[in-house]
Design a protein around this motif. Sequence first.
Motif, PDB file in Angstrom:
ATOM      1  N   THR A   1      14.555 -42.833  17.017  1.00  0.00           N
ATOM      2  CA  THR A   1      15.654 -43.145  16.097  1.00  0.00           C
ATOM      3  C   THR A   1      15.108 -43.875  14.865  1.00  0.00           C
ATOM      4  O   THR A   1      15.476 -43.546  13.725  1.00  0.00           O
ATOM      5  CB  THR A   1      16.708 -44.014  16.823  1.00  0.00           C
ATOM      6  OG1 THR A   1      17.168 -43.296  17.977  1.00  0.00           O
ATOM      7  CG2 THR A   1      17.879 -44.346  15.922  1.00  0.00           C
TER       8      THR A   1
ATOM      9  N   SER B   1       9.615 -38.761  19.259  1.00  0.00           N
ATOM     10  CA  SER B   1      10.096 -39.839  20.122  1.00  0.00           C
ATOM     11  C   SER B   1       9.175 -39.934  21.328  1.00  0.00           C
ATOM     12  O   SER B   1       8.762 -38.910  21.872  1.00  0.00           O
ATOM     13  CB  SER B   1      11.525 -39.557  20.602  1.00  0.00           C
ATOM     14  OG  SER B   1      11.844 -40.424  21.699  1.00  0.00           O
TER      15      SER B   1
ATOM     16  N   LYS C   1      10.577 -38.017  27.346  1.00  0.00           N
ATOM     17  CA  LYS C   1      10.018 -37.035  26.395  1.00  0.00           C
ATOM     18  C   LYS C   1       8.657 -36.513  26.876  1.00  0.00           C
ATOM     19  O   LYS C   1       8.192 -36.869  27.934  1.00  0.00           O
ATOM     20  CB  LYS C   1       9.937 -37.645  24.994  1.00  0.00           C
ATOM     21  CG  LYS C   1      11.280 -38.211  24.492  1.00  0.00           C
ATOM     22  CD  LYS C   1      12.361 -37.149  24.338  1.00  0.00           C
ATOM     23  CE  LYS C   1      13.759 -37.747  24.208  1.00  0.00           C
ATOM     24  NZ  LYS C   1      14.178 -38.131  22.901  1.00  0.00           N
TER      25      LYS C   1
HETATM   26  C1  LIG Z   1      15.349 -38.743  22.120  1.00  0.00           C
HETATM   27  C2  LIG Z   1      15.790 -38.129  20.858  1.00  0.00           C
HETATM   28  C3  LIG Z   1      15.921 -38.874  19.679  1.00  0.00           C
HETATM   29  C4  LIG Z   1      15.835 -40.378  19.627  1.00  0.00           C
HETATM   30  O1  LIG Z   1      14.665 -40.892  20.115  1.00  0.00           O
HETATM   31  P1  LIG Z   1      14.650 -42.382  20.742  1.00  0.00           P
HETATM   32  O2  LIG Z   1      13.191 -42.638  20.924  1.00  0.00           O
HETATM   33  O3  LIG Z   1      15.409 -42.327  22.028  1.00  0.00           O
HETATM   34  O4  LIG Z   1      15.270 -43.298  19.743  1.00  0.00           O
HETATM   35  C5  LIG Z   1      16.239 -38.195  18.515  1.00  0.00           C
HETATM   36  N1  LIG Z   1      16.434 -36.876  18.499  1.00  0.00           N
HETATM   37  C6  LIG Z   1      16.339 -36.133  19.622  1.00  0.00           C
HETATM   38  C7  LIG Z   1      16.559 -34.659  19.542  1.00  0.00           C
HETATM   39  C8  LIG Z   1      16.035 -36.733  20.837  1.00  0.00           C
HETATM   40  O5  LIG Z   1      15.966 -35.994  21.955  1.00  0.00           O
END
Ligand SMILES: *Cc1c(COP(=O)(O)O)cnc(C)c1O
Length: 374
Positions: free
Chosen positions: A55, A175, A180
């Motif tokens: 984010t 991310s 992930k």
């Molecule tokens: C996980 C995710 C985010 C945000 O990442 P964070 O590290 O959780 O803040 C943004 N976009 C997508 C498509 C995601 O899957």
Amino acid sequence: MLPYGRQSISESDIAAVIEVLRGDWLTTGPAVAMFEARIAEIAGGHRAVTTTSGTAALHAAYAALGVSTGDRVVSTPMTFVATTSMASILGATIDFADVEEDTALIDPNAVDAVLDERTKVIAAVDYAGHPADYDRLSASASRVGARVLDDAAHSIGSFYKGRPVGDLADITTFSFFPTKNLTTGEGGAVVAKDPVLARRAHEFHTIGLVRDPKRFRISSEGAWHQEVHEFGVNYRLTDIASALGVAQLRRLDEFKRRRAEITRRYDRALGELDGVRLPVQRGDVDIVRHLYPVRILDGRRREIFDKMRLQGIGVQVNYMPVYWHPVYADAGYRRGMCPNAEAFYSEELSLPIYPDLTDSQVDQVIDTLGRALR
Ligand SMILES: *Cc1c(COP(=O)(O)O)cnc(C)c1O
């Protein structure tokens, strides 16, 4: 409960973190620089700036692109809300373009239908690890002088027409959340092709501080001097997290292989089940499969979700269309806008997939789904 995604932590990952804890730098040190260099290597050779989350990476990327009030950003509704909310928070208006019926990736024709001279950014998402169609999106962006952003939260390590994620758009965000493809606990990164954009992202993520004497506007101070030209935040990733990131990146090929094996096992077994549609993959990509999103047909998704959860299978739904969130509904976005995304959402079910998932656990998911559907 078998989760739908989770981290894989090895003894070498643990050792890398401990080494940092015994050293001199907990943050702004060599592990951060090393992690950024390693990310750049696998992401097309462009400068990487690490951040405290995906984010935060999106916030820094939009800020670097100069997104502000009055700008328009074209994006997909089939994503986590941060893809668009980090542009909204800077004052932009989002134009949602529908997704392709089969891949759930942003549809370049739908993008062309909403694009105009006010469009500052086309923000695509590599849903489930599958890169969007960047040749088409880049051509559309150039026609109106917009830039392309790749929210690659799902797709680090994937390729499109032989080019790695990180090299596909003007600016790319990652991310490193535990679910992930690789993790630093919380964490993220911005990769930018244009060095000026990368510098802007870097300054934004470190309070806006300018440290390069060639750019100083106050030159009368001493060697301690640093100054701020534009406001920024502190989104710096620590050396502790970065050391974990370096260790995890070394395992990315291993993660990719295991995710592919699990995919093949699901494909083979589920291809014979009625009432399920399997995820598709275009011929011009090589992907790290982040999600395994099946479609549950005949209006049975909710029933199947509940049955799977009761049986200890932690299925997930990715995602409710972003403009359904009350914050967008309150701003006047109406349901029905993107019918493909809404149809996809009504059927989607993400099955567990992560490197440490064993073959017998995959078979357990397959059996449980088969029984739930009967
Ligand atoms: C996980 C995710 C985010 C945000 O990442 P964070 O590290 O959780 O803040 C943004 N976009 C997508 C498509 C995601 O899957």
